[in-house]
Design a protein around this motif. Structure first.
Motif, mmCIF file in Angstrom:
data_model
loop_
_atom_site.group_PDB
_atom_site.id
_atom_site.type_symbol
_atom_site.label_atom_id
_atom_site.label_comp_id
_atom_site.label_asym_id
_atom_site.label_seq_id
_atom_site.Cartn_x
_atom_site.Cartn_y
_atom_site.Cartn_z
ATOM 1 N N HIS A 108 0.840 -1.194 0.000
ATOM 2 C CA HIS A 108 0.000 0.000 0.000
ATOM 3 C C HIS A 108 0.876 1.246 0.000
ATOM 4 C CE1 HIS A 108 -3.748 -2.108 0.501
ATOM 5 N NE2 HIS A 108 -3.340 -2.695 1.598
ATOM 6 N N ASP A 115 -5.886 -3.211 -3.983
ATOM 7 C CA ASP A 115 -6.525 -2.982 -2.691
ATOM 8 C C ASP A 115 -7.602 -4.042 -2.502
ATOM 9 O OD1 ASP A 115 -5.034 -0.792 -2.056
ATOM 10 O OD2 ASP A 115 -6.557 0.686 -2.565
ATOM 11 N N TYR A 120 -10.334 -1.138 3.602
ATOM 12 C CA TYR A 120 -11.058 -0.017 4.214
ATOM 13 C C TYR A 120 -12.272 -0.540 4.967
ATOM 14 C CZ TYR A 120 -8.707 4.078 2.166
ATOM 15 O OH TYR A 120 -7.801 5.059 1.846
ATOM 16 N N THR A 252 -4.081 7.481 -6.835
ATOM 17 C CA THR A 252 -4.782 6.791 -5.758
ATOM 18 C C THR A 252 -6.289 7.013 -5.807
ATOM 19 O OG1 THR A 252 -4.332 8.662 -4.284
ATOM 20 C CG2 THR A 252 -2.812 6.801 -4.200
ATOM 21 N N HIS A 253 -6.823 7.350 -6.995
ATOM 22 C CA HIS A 253 -8.258 7.421 -7.258
ATOM 23 C C HIS A 253 -8.936 8.660 -6.683
ATOM 24 C CE1 HIS A 253 -8.433 3.412 -9.023
ATOM 25 N NE2 HIS A 253 -7.702 2.984 -8.006
ATOM 26 N N ASP A 254 -8.712 8.972 -5.425
ATOM 27 C CA ASP A 254 -9.390 10.094 -4.782
ATOM 28 C C ASP A 254 -8.643 11.400 -5.024
ATOM 29 O OD1 ASP A 254 -11.671 9.123 -2.737
ATOM 30 O OD2 ASP A 254 -10.079 7.617 -2.789
ATOM 31 N N ARG A 267 -11.520 10.188 1.683
ATOM 32 C CA ARG A 267 -11.305 9.191 0.636
ATOM 33 C C ARG A 267 -12.635 8.525 0.240
ATOM 34 N NH1 ARG A 267 -6.212 6.773 0.023
ATOM 35 N NH2 ARG A 267 -4.580 8.363 0.125
ATOM 36 N N HIS A 270 -12.326 5.449 -2.387
ATOM 37 C CA HIS A 270 -11.832 4.227 -1.758
ATOM 38 C C HIS A 270 -12.870 3.626 -0.816
ATOM 39 C CE1 HIS A 270 -7.708 4.657 -3.199
ATOM 40 N NE2 HIS A 270 -7.404 3.523 -2.586
ATOM 41 N N THR A 271 -13.426 4.461 0.050
ATOM 42 C CA THR A 271 -14.277 3.930 1.110
ATOM 43 C C THR A 271 -15.572 3.349 0.565
ATOM 44 O OG1 THR A 271 -13.376 5.670 2.533
ATOM 45 C CG2 THR A 271 -15.215 4.418 3.395
ATOM 46 N N LEU A 281 -9.837 -2.167 -6.176
ATOM 47 C CA LEU A 281 -9.124 -1.025 -6.729
ATOM 48 C C LEU A 281 -7.651 -1.360 -6.930
ATOM 49 C CD1 LEU A 281 -10.570 1.831 -4.461
ATOM 50 C CD2 LEU A 281 -11.346 1.154 -6.742
ATOM 51 N N ASP A 283 -4.171 0.761 -7.317
ATOM 52 C CA ASP A 283 -3.547 2.078 -7.195
ATOM 53 C C ASP A 283 -2.217 2.122 -7.927
ATOM 54 O OD1 ASP A 283 -5.601 2.866 -5.506
ATOM 55 O OD2 ASP A 283 -4.459 2.542 -3.670
#
Length: 325
Positions: A108, A115, A120, A252-254, A267, A270-271, A281, A283
């Motif tokens: 990570h 992920d 999460y 990292t998407h967010d 986030r 992610h969440t 996901l 990353d």
């Protein structure tokens, strides 16, 4: 490119945990989440995306001397090589020898990695209602480790090139990608994201950080405090409607910094993806070479393969994803 975008409200994001939920969709004990969308029929259909036989790696080197290529401040890689392993272990010197090594990776972080659904939690719950409390430092994730993805992600991949949409090498840091941008990329490229697909988002931003090293603050703040291109929370509905199986990005998407001052919602991609949708996901991919190959071939779908380790208890796995055009 810069535009004023209203952040999603905390209430709207919190509502996504209910309205976009896949809990119970594949049974109350399901631990695979959106991997269930990659059916035999979806895999067979994905083979039709191979038109040229060109393979492109979507990951960077895992380099102990430069372990954190996107400067997330998290990744760590250690390698100890034993040049004469037989002599070291058996205390003899035969004419044949072997090289041994010990490797430690913190996935990570800056390297491309999966992920898992246990990565999460929200209010103590993970995907499908499993309790965060059932995991431990010693045993890891009890119910949602990456070994449940043992079949791998072998499906049709679609690259949405946001950098190409804007006609730039890399999207400016801190830009929040909206659903309208995803739809515009589909239209420009003549491709449609469909159920079971692997959706890859190319911004070029992480690649620019690797190449120039100056796009981050000198103090190297890390992914939460830093400035990163990413998805606006309103894109979550798009992801659920398209029923994708996995999403990858060259970041990292967010979008960072967080759109809301409330750190609980720092986030949302992610969440909500991992906890509510059970959406896996990936990353920190390297998608620049793939974007160039797709542009040259004028082909934006391909056979996508990502094969995680069957690591019991682990919430993540290093990956070398490969696209075959």
């Amino acid at each position: 490119m810069t535009k004023q975008v209203e952040p999603s409200s905390a209430a709207e994001i919190e509502g996504f945990f209910e309205t976009l939920s896949n809990w119970g969709r594949w049974g109350n004990d399901d631990r695979r989440g959106t991997l269930n969308l990659i059916t035999p029929e979806v895999r067979l259909a994905a083979l039709a995306s191979v038109r040229h036989g060109q393979a492109v790696s979507l990951s960077r080197d895992i380099d102990p001397e430069h372990p954190d290529p996107v400067h997330s401040g998290v990744a760590a890689v250690e390698r100890r090589t034993r040049p004469r392993e037989i002599e070291e272990i058996m205390h003899i010197s035969p004419r044949w020898e072997a090289m041994g090594e010990d490797i430690h990776i913190s996935p990570h972080g800056g390297n491309a990695h999966l992920d898992g659904l246990a990565h999460y939690s929200w209010d103590g719950k993970q995907y499908n209602g499993f309790s965060e409390a059932d995991s431990s430092a010693e045993a890891g994730s009890k119910y949602l480790d990456v070994s449940h993805a043992s079949e791998g992600f072998i499906t049709r991949g679609v690259l949405l090139d946001i950098a190409g949409l804007f006609g730039v090498e890399h999207v400016e840091r801190g830009y929040a990608i909206l659903p309208e941008d995803l739809l515009a990329a589909e239209k420009r490229q003549g491709v449609t994201v469909r159920p079971g697909d692997a959706l890859l988002i190319h911004t070029g931003s992480a690649d620019a950080i690797v190449r120039f090293g100056t796009l981050y603050h000198d103090e190297n703040p890390g992914p939460i405090d830093g400035v990163q291109t990413g998805l606006h929370a309103s894109c979550l509905s798009f992801l659920r409607e398209r029923d994708i199986s996995v999403m990858g990005a060259d970041g990292t998407h967010d979008v960072q910094p967080p759109q809301l001052e409330d750190f609980d919602f720092a986030r949302p991609i992610h969440t909500v993806s991992l906890v509510s949708m059970g959406l896996w996901l990936i990353d920190n991919m390297d998608l620049t070479a793939l974007a160039a190959a797709c542009e040259k071939a004028q082909q934006w779908d391909f056979l996508f393969t990502a094969l995680p380790w069957r690591f019991v208890g682990s919430t993540s796995s290093p990956l070398n994803c490969v696209a075959v055009l």
